[in-house]
Enzyme design. Structure first.
Site, PDB file in Angstrom:
ATOM      1  N   LYS A 273      53.874  61.648  32.549  1.00  0.00           N
ATOM      2  CA  LYS A 273      52.599  62.014  33.201  1.00  0.00           C
ATOM      3  C   LYS A 273      52.736  62.272  34.697  1.00  0.00           C
ATOM      4  CE  LYS A 273      49.747  59.772  29.758  1.00  0.00           C
ATOM      5  NZ  LYS A 273      48.819  58.698  29.392  1.00  0.00           N
TER       6      LYS A 273
ATOM      7  N   ASP B 296      42.636  60.522  30.925  1.00  0.00           N
ATOM      8  CA  ASP B 296      42.777  59.065  30.743  1.00  0.00           C
ATOM      9  C   ASP B 296      41.748  58.317  31.594  1.00  0.00           C
ATOM     10  OD1 ASP B 296      44.887  59.083  28.954  1.00  0.00           O
ATOM     11  OD2 ASP B 296      46.427  58.910  30.503  1.00  0.00           O
TER      12      ASP B 296
HETATM   13  P1  NDP Z   1      55.173  55.260  31.584  1.00  0.00           P
HETATM   14  O1  NDP Z   1      56.466  55.538  30.902  1.00  0.00           O
HETATM   15  O2  NDP Z   1      54.716  56.150  32.681  1.00  0.00           O
HETATM   16  O3  NDP Z   1      55.177  53.758  32.151  1.00  0.00           O
HETATM   17  C1  NDP Z   1      55.665  52.713  31.358  1.00  0.00           C
HETATM   18  C2  NDP Z   1      55.328  51.389  32.020  1.00  0.00           C
HETATM   19  O4  NDP Z   1      55.795  50.331  31.165  1.00  0.00           O
HETATM   20  C3  NDP Z   1      56.003  51.176  33.364  1.00  0.00           C
HETATM   21  O5  NDP Z   1      55.187  50.344  34.161  1.00  0.00           O
HETATM   22  C4  NDP Z   1      57.297  50.448  32.971  1.00  0.00           C
HETATM   23  O6  NDP Z   1      57.852  49.666  33.997  1.00  0.00           O
HETATM   24  C5  NDP Z   1      56.765  49.543  31.880  1.00  0.00           C
HETATM   25  N1  NDP Z   1      57.806  49.114  30.950  1.00  0.00           N
HETATM   26  C6  NDP Z   1      58.332  49.828  29.930  1.00  0.00           C
HETATM   27  N2  NDP Z   1      59.265  49.097  29.289  1.00  0.00           N
HETATM   28  C7  NDP Z   1      59.340  47.908  29.936  1.00  0.00           C
HETATM   29  C8  NDP Z   1      60.093  46.729  29.730  1.00  0.00           C
HETATM   30  N3  NDP Z   1      60.988  46.626  28.739  1.00  0.00           N
HETATM   31  N4  NDP Z   1      59.891  45.680  30.568  1.00  0.00           N
HETATM   32  C9  NDP Z   1      58.994  45.756  31.571  1.00  0.00           C
HETATM   33  N5  NDP Z   1      58.225  46.868  31.814  1.00  0.00           N
HETATM   34  C10 NDP Z   1      58.408  47.925  30.992  1.00  0.00           C
HETATM   35  O7  NDP Z   1      54.088  55.209  30.399  1.00  0.00           O
HETATM   36  P2  NDP Z   1      52.495  55.376  30.474  1.00  0.00           P
HETATM   37  O8  NDP Z   1      52.016  54.710  31.709  1.00  0.00           O
HETATM   38  O9  NDP Z   1      52.127  56.771  30.219  1.00  0.00           O
HETATM   39  O10 NDP Z   1      52.051  54.528  29.178  1.00  0.00           O
HETATM   40  C11 NDP Z   1      52.154  53.112  29.174  1.00  0.00           C
HETATM   41  C12 NDP Z   1      51.526  52.559  27.916  1.00  0.00           C
HETATM   42  O11 NDP Z   1      50.119  52.806  27.917  1.00  0.00           O
HETATM   43  C13 NDP Z   1      52.068  53.189  26.632  1.00  0.00           C
HETATM   44  O12 NDP Z   1      52.186  52.181  25.671  1.00  0.00           O
HETATM   45  C14 NDP Z   1      50.995  54.178  26.235  1.00  0.00           C
HETATM   46  O13 NDP Z   1      50.953  54.366  24.847  1.00  0.00           O
HETATM   47  C15 NDP Z   1      49.740  53.463  26.715  1.00  0.00           C
HETATM   48  N6  NDP Z   1      48.669  54.413  27.042  1.00  0.00           N
HETATM   49  C16 NDP Z   1      47.588  54.457  26.218  1.00  0.00           C
HETATM   50  C17 NDP Z   1      46.542  55.295  26.486  1.00  0.00           C
HETATM   51  C18 NDP Z   1      45.363  55.322  25.591  1.00  0.00           C
HETATM   52  O14 NDP Z   1      44.643  56.309  25.599  1.00  0.00           O
HETATM   53  N7  NDP Z   1      45.106  54.286  24.846  1.00  0.00           N
HETATM   54  C19 NDP Z   1      46.561  56.201  27.641  1.00  0.00           C
HETATM   55  C20 NDP Z   1      47.734  56.035  28.491  1.00  0.00           C
HETATM   56  C21 NDP Z   1      48.751  55.195  28.159  1.00  0.00           C
HETATM   57  P3  NDP Z   1      58.971  50.296  34.984  1.00  0.00           P
HETATM   58  O15 NDP Z   1      58.206  51.219  35.922  1.00  0.00           O
HETATM   59  O16 NDP Z   1      59.520  49.111  35.687  1.00  0.00           O
HETATM   60  O17 NDP Z   1      59.951  51.027  34.120  1.00  0.00           O
END
Ligand code: NDP
Length: 328
Positions: free
Chosen positions: A66, A102
Site C-alpha cells: 500500500k 480503508d
Molecule cells: P503491511 O505489510 O504494510 O504491514 C504489516 C505490519 O505487520 C507491519 O507493521 C509489520 O511490522 C507487522 N508484522 C508483520 N509480521 C510481523 C511479525 N512476525 N512480527 C511483528 N510484526 C509483524 O500490511 P498492511 O498494513 O497492509 O496489513 C496489515 C494487516 O491488516 C493484514 O493482516 C491485513 O490483512 C489487515 N488489513 C485488513 C483490512 C480490512 O479491511 N479488514 C484493511 C487493511 C489491512 P514491520 O513494519 O516491523 O515489518
C-alpha cells in the site's frame, strides 16, 4: 470487452475480496472479472504498467504494497495523500488515481465497536504498515487525543508518526519501542486497542501475550477472522471486533469508484461470510476465515448489542444499528 479488476498483493491467496467483488459485479450487471495477482515488491512497477491497459477498470492493493504504490500512481486523492497509502486504484484514461478506502472502512468499524458509548480519546495501535496508516488517520480525524504506535521495526512507526506530524499537531501521537512492559503500561492508560499488524493472518500467532491485555478495552483486529488475539482480549473481558466490517466497507467504496454504481452491501456481506464459512484457504494452507468470528462481542462471547450491534433492527451492512442476531 470484459473489464478486469485485480487485487495486487503478496500473498493474496488469503483474500476474501474476490468473493464479494465478483458477486457484486455480477449482481449489478458489470461485465468484469476480479483477479488475484500475487506480485512481490520487485514486480510492482510491471503490474502498474499493465494496469494502464484499456481492459482494466482498476485495482485493489493489499499487503505489503500500500505504501509502495503511492509514488507509482499519477494522482492521489486527499485520503491517499494524507495516509501515504493506496488500497484502491481507478483509471482516468491511462492515468492511475490512488485512493484509500480503508479510511472510511476503519471509521465505520470503529463507530460500530464504540456503539452508543462516547467516542474514546486514547488508543494503542500495533503495527505501522499501510493498514495502520488508515487506522491512525481515522483515529486522528475522529478526535483522539493520544495515540501510541508500537511496531516491530521502530523506525517504520517513527516514519509514520513523522508523516502525520502536521495532521496530529494538536494531539499526542508517539512511536514507542515494542517491549511488552511498555505496551502493558500504555494499555493501562488507553481505551482502544487496534491490531494492524499481520500477525495471526495465516497462523495462530498473536502480537501480545494475553496476560497484558486489561479488561474493558475496545479491541479491533484488522484481520478478518477470529484471531487468537481477539480470543484473548475477549477472555480478558474486552469488547472485540474483527476486520470484517472494515473489509466490507472498503470494498463497497472501491466497487462504487470503479463502476459508478452503489454497492450491493447485503450481497457482498453474505458472500464474505460464505467465503469464511467455506474455509477459504490462505497461501500457507491455513483456513483464512472463521464464521464464528464475525461481529463485535463482549467478554462473555455473546454479541454485544450495547457496544457494537445496537438494539434496533436495521441493515448491518450499512453500519447502522442492527438486530443482535445479525452477524456483522
Ligand atoms: P503491511 O505489510 O504494510 O504491514 C504489516 C505490519 O505487520 C507491519 O507493521 C509489520 O511490522 C507487522 N508484522 C508483520 N509480521 C510481523 C511479525 N512476525 N512480527 C511483528 N510484526 C509483524 O500490511 P498492511 O498494513 O497492509 O496489513 C496489515 C494487516 O491488516 C493484514 O493482516 C491485513 O490483512 C489487515 N488489513 C485488513 C483490512 C480490512 O479491511 N479488514 C484493511 C487493511 C489491512 P514491520 O513494519 O516491523 O515489518
Amino acid at each position: 470487452m470484459t473489464k478486469r479488476v485485480v487485487l495486487i498483493g503478496h500473498p493474496v491467496a488469503h483474500s476474501l475480496s474476490g468473493a464479494m467483488q465478483q458477486a457484486a459485479f455480477d449482481d449489478q450487471g458489470v461485465d468484469a472479472t476480479y483477479e488475484l495477482w500475487d506480485r512481490p515488491p520487485i514486480g510492482l512497477p510491471d503490474a502498474v504498467t499493465e494496469l494502464r491497459g484499456d481492459d482494466f477498470l482498476g485495482a485493489n492493493v493489499t499487503i505489503p504494497h500500500k505504501e509502495r504504490m503511492v509514488p507509482l500512481v499519477d494522482r492521489l486523492t486527499e485520503e491517499a495523500h494524507a495516509t501515504g497509502a493506496v488500497n484502491t486504484i481507478t483509471k482516468e484514461g491511462k492515468r492511475l488515481v490512488g485512493h484509500n478506502t480503508d479510511v472510511p472502512g476503519f471509521r465505520l468499524a470503529l463507530d460500530k465497536l464504540v456503539g452508543k458509548q462516547k467516542m474514546p480519546r486514547t488508543a494503542v495501535v500495533l503495527g505501522a504498515g499501510g493498514g495502520a496508516r488508515a487506522v491512525v488517520f481515522g483515529l486522528i480525524t475522529e478526535g483522539f487525543q493520544r495515540i501510541i504506535v508500537f511496531n516491530r521495526h521502530l523506525h517504520r512507526a517513527e516514519a509514520m508518526v513523522k508523516h502525520f506530524s502536521r495532521t496530529a499537531a494538536h494531539m499526542e501521537l508517539r512511536a514507542m519501542p515494542w517491549h511488552e512492559s511498555i505496551i502493558e503500561s500504555e494499555l493501562a492508560k488507553s481505551k482502544v486497542l487496534v491490531n494492524s499488524t499481520s500477525i495471526g493472518l495465516t497462523d495462530d500467532a498473536t502480537p501480545i501475550p494475553a496476560e497484558i491485555i486489561p479488561p474493558e478495552l475496545l479491541v479491533l483486529d484488522l484481520i478478518y477472522k477470529r484471531t487468537t488475539f481477539l480470543r484473548d482480549a475477549e477472555a480478558a473481558g474486552c469488547t472485540v471486533s474483527d476486520g470484517e466490517l472494515m473489509l466490507l466497507h472498503q470494498g463497497a467504496a472501491a466497487f462504487t469508484l470503479w463502476t459508478g454504481k452503489p454497492a450491493p452491501l447485503e450481497l457482498m456481506q453474505r458472500k464474505l461470510q460464505e467465503a469464511r464459512e467455506g474455509g477459504l484457504r490462505s497461501a500457507e494452507g491455513e483456513p483464512a476465515g472463521d464464521a464464528a468470528g464475525a461481529g463485535a462481542t463482549n467478554g462473555t462471547g455473546t454479541t454485544d448489542g450495547s457496544a457494537a450491534s445496537g438494539e434496533s433492527t436495521g441493515d448491518s451492512a450499512t453500519g447502522e444499528p442492527t438486530g443482535a442476531a445479525t452477524p456483522d
